[in-house]
Design an enzyme around this catalytic site. Structure first.
Site, PDB file in Angstrom:
ATOM      1  CG  HIS A 189      23.836  37.174 -15.846  1.00  0.00           C
ATOM      2  ND1 HIS A 189      22.956  36.128 -15.648  1.00  0.00           N
ATOM      3  CD2 HIS A 189      24.613  37.209 -14.733  1.00  0.00           C
ATOM      4  CE1 HIS A 189      23.201  35.550 -14.475  1.00  0.00           C
ATOM      5  NE2 HIS A 189      24.205  36.197 -13.907  1.00  0.00           N
ATOM      6  CB  CYS A 247      19.096  33.082 -16.035  1.00  0.00           C
ATOM      7  SG  CYS A 247      19.940  34.603 -15.532  1.00  0.00           S
ATOM      8  CG  ASN A 266      28.619  34.879 -21.007  1.00  0.00           C
ATOM      9  OD1 ASN A 266      28.744  35.062 -22.209  1.00  0.00           O
ATOM     10  ND2 ASN A 266      28.919  33.718 -20.433  1.00  0.00           N
ATOM     11  CG  MET A 267      31.828  40.526 -19.949  1.00  0.00           C
ATOM     12  SD  MET A 267      31.866  42.353 -19.893  1.00  0.00           S
ATOM     13  CE  MET A 267      33.474  42.653 -19.131  1.00  0.00           C
ATOM     14  CD  GLU A 268      31.919  32.794 -16.997  1.00  0.00           C
ATOM     15  OE1 GLU A 268      30.849  32.309 -17.397  1.00  0.00           O
ATOM     16  OE2 GLU A 268      33.009  32.186 -17.060  1.00  0.00           O
ATOM     17  CD  GLU A 309      20.176  37.665 -20.897  1.00  0.00           C
ATOM     18  OE1 GLU A 309      19.444  36.688 -21.089  1.00  0.00           O
ATOM     19  OE2 GLU A 309      21.299  37.569 -20.354  1.00  0.00           O
ATOM     20  CB  CYS A 366      18.780  38.117 -17.267  1.00  0.00           C
ATOM     21  SG  CYS A 366      20.581  37.918 -17.234  1.00  0.00           S
TER      22      CYS A 366
END
EC number: 3.5.4.5
Length: 295
Positions: free
Chosen positions: A102, A129, A89-91, A104, A132
């Site tokens: 996300h 989730c 995951n990358m924010e 996936e 995804c």
């Protein structure tokens, strides 16, 4: 070996550490383990492909960028080629949560951008989730895609997403990961590798609902990376081209905050544009040089 792996790598069995070190300590390691490497590592450590994938999940999660949630998710895609592709995951600080990638999405798009045209399965360290699950339903594997989770029996996407709505309900024939070329052309693109990369990405993008074909290329001091738009039948789980482009520098050990310039190529006649969101996210990452090429 990149410092991000230190904690997770130290927890692996010594035999697996020894087998992985020549692969992951290479300056060219880009979060892909080739089919030949998978076989060699598995043979050395007496692990089948799935057991190896479970063991590698903490290393995939080490790629996570989580300034907001501080919650790392790792995913590993098993390509039909036999390769394994990491994702996390990358924010991005200063951007809406909708700009998050996300794990996936990251692993699947990573495989797509590396040339994979079909998936055998995906392994994740947390239950996917709903966002995804819907994203995965756009794949050419459909609801038959096997999903592996630690401590659980293997289930398919159809088990996690019953009575699914997807591209087949809209009579879409070209699905995510299917090779395509949209025929967009940009004068003098060949004179600038950044423009050419964005054009190539736009031509390979997946946008069967809006025909808003688009690609983004970003340049850091190390390299040029390009990403394609991945549209979804449910619209909101679509992955913008900038987010796709940001996956590659992160997976290659580069810095998404080191982007010097970027280019967006997109269809002029489409009912939507990626420009405003692309510009805003790039500015949050410290890049103010965005070329825009509507065709």
């Amino acid at each position: 070996m990149h410092a991000r792996f230190a904690a997770a790598f130290s927890q692996l069995p010594a035999e697996l550490q020894a087998a992985l070190t020549p692969v992951m300590a290479s300056d060219t390691f880009n979060a892909v383990i080739t089919a030949a490497q998978v076989d060699a590592i598995g043979h050395a450590c007496h692990l089948d492909r799935q057991a190896l994938s479970f063991a590698l999940l903490p290393l995939a999660a080490a790629y996570a960028l989580t300034p907001i949630s501080h919650f790392q998710v790792g995913a590993i895609v098993h390509g039909a080629s036999g390769n394994l592709y990491f994702g996390a995951n990358m924010e991005f600080s200063g951007t809406p949560l909708q700009q998050t990638i996300h794990a996936e999405q990251c692993a699947i798009t990573h495989a797509w951008l590396r040339g994979e045209t079909a998936l055998a399965s995906i392994t994740v360290n947390c239950t996917p989730c709903g966002h995804c699950r819907q994203f995965m339903n756009e794949l050419n594997s459909g609801t038959s895609l096997p999903i592996h989770l630690p401590g659980r029996h293997t289930a398919t996407l159809g088990d996690y997403l019953p009575d699914a709505f997807g591209p087949r309900d809209l009579q879409i024939k070209t699905l995510l990961l299917d090779p395509t070329h949209h025929g967009l052309m940009l004068d003098n693109a060949a004179s600038d590798p950044l423009q050419q990369a964005a054009l190539d990405a736009a031509n390979a993008s997946h946008a069967p609902y809006s025909q808003a074909y688009s690609g983004v290329a970003v340049e850091t001091p190390r390299a040029v990376y390009a990403g394609r738009y991945a549209e979804n039948a449910a619209f909101n789980p679509s992955l913008p081209p900038l987010q796709a482009a940001l996956i590659l520098p992160n997976m290659s050990g580069d810095n998404v905050n080191a982007i010097r310039r970027a280019a967006l190529v997109e269809s002029r006649q489409a009912p939507l544009s990626q420009y405003a969101a692309t510009r805003a996210t790039l500015q949050a990452l410290g890049c103010n040089d965005l070329q825009h090429h509507p065709l």
